[in-house]
Design an enzyme around this catalytic site. Structure first.
Site, PDB file in Angstrom:
ATOM      1  N   ILE A  61     -20.439  55.280 -59.075  1.00  0.00           N
ATOM      2  CA  ILE A  61     -20.027  54.005 -59.661  1.00  0.00           C
ATOM      3  C   ILE A  61     -20.982  52.945 -59.124  1.00  0.00           C
ATOM      4  O   ILE A  61     -21.170  52.845 -57.909  1.00  0.00           O
ATOM      5  CB  ILE A  61     -18.565  53.702 -59.272  1.00  0.00           C
ATOM      6  N   ASN A  75     -21.025  49.766 -58.460  1.00  0.00           N
ATOM      7  CA  ASN A  75     -20.672  48.755 -57.452  1.00  0.00           C
ATOM      8  C   ASN A  75     -20.161  49.359 -56.147  1.00  0.00           C
ATOM      9  O   ASN A  75     -19.794  48.633 -55.234  1.00  0.00           O
ATOM     10  CB  ASN A  75     -19.651  47.753 -58.028  1.00  0.00           C
ATOM     11  N   CYS A  76     -20.153  50.677 -56.028  1.00  0.00           N
ATOM     12  CA  CYS A  76     -19.753  51.358 -54.794  1.00  0.00           C
ATOM     13  C   CYS A  76     -20.869  51.201 -53.754  1.00  0.00           C
ATOM     14  O   CYS A  76     -22.041  51.472 -54.042  1.00  0.00           O
ATOM     15  CB  CYS A  76     -19.502  52.827 -55.100  1.00  0.00           C
ATOM     16  N   ASP A  77     -20.525  50.762 -52.552  1.00  0.00           N
ATOM     17  CA  ASP A  77     -21.532  50.547 -51.507  1.00  0.00           C
ATOM     18  C   ASP A  77     -22.310  51.822 -51.178  1.00  0.00           C
ATOM     19  O   ASP A  77     -23.524  51.773 -50.974  1.00  0.00           O
ATOM     20  CB  ASP A  77     -20.885  49.994 -50.227  1.00  0.00           C
ATOM     21  N   LYS A  86     -24.749  52.426 -53.926  1.00  0.00           N
ATOM     22  CA  LYS A  86     -25.858  51.466 -53.802  1.00  0.00           C
ATOM     23  C   LYS A  86     -26.857  51.939 -52.757  1.00  0.00           C
ATOM     24  O   LYS A  86     -28.073  51.887 -52.983  1.00  0.00           O
ATOM     25  CB  LYS A  86     -25.332  50.082 -53.419  1.00  0.00           C
TER      26      LYS A  86
END
Length: 123
Positions: free
Chosen positions: A15, A17-19, A22
């Site tokens: 996903i 926006n998952c850190d 990223k």
């Protein structure tokens, strides 16, 4: 034509926006010659890919029991996840419960942030 489960080019599943995802994408941008990103939110969880992951990694590793999605699930739903089949059904219904990122290249499946394994497998 059915897509091959073997990935000559690394694929990062997750996903945006998952850190953790990223971190994986930044690492890939800096180290991998190329890779594909598969967005669970836009593209869903491919059942054949999930079957492949489950053939390489236990369902206990793939189901993120520490994450927000798991904690928000009803206790009855959580208690039904007791084996590979029930975990697969949950992951297909709630993609966010899958531990991220999942990095696949060839027959290798790496779950979570693991630059050392990424280096060994991808480079």
């Amino acid at each position: 034509m059915k897509k091959s489960l073997s990935h000559p080019t690394p694929t990062v599943y997750g996903i945006p926006n998952c850190d953790s995802v990223k971190k994986a994408r930044v690492w890939m941008d800096e180290h991998a010659p190329s890779y594909v990103f598969h967005d669970f939110k836009k593209q869903g969880v491919p059942e054949e890919a999930l079957d492949f992951w489950l053939s390489k990694v236990s369902w206990e590793v793939l189901v993120n029991r520490k994450g927000t999605t798991w904690r928000k699930l009803d206790a009855a739903v959580q208690s039904r996840v007791q084996d590979k089949a029930s975990a697969k059904a949950l992951m297909l219904e709630h993609a966010s419960v899958i531990k991220r990122p999942i990095v696949v290249k060839g027959k290798d499946v790496i779950v979570g942030v693991n630059p050392e394994r990424w280096t060994n497998v991808l480079l």
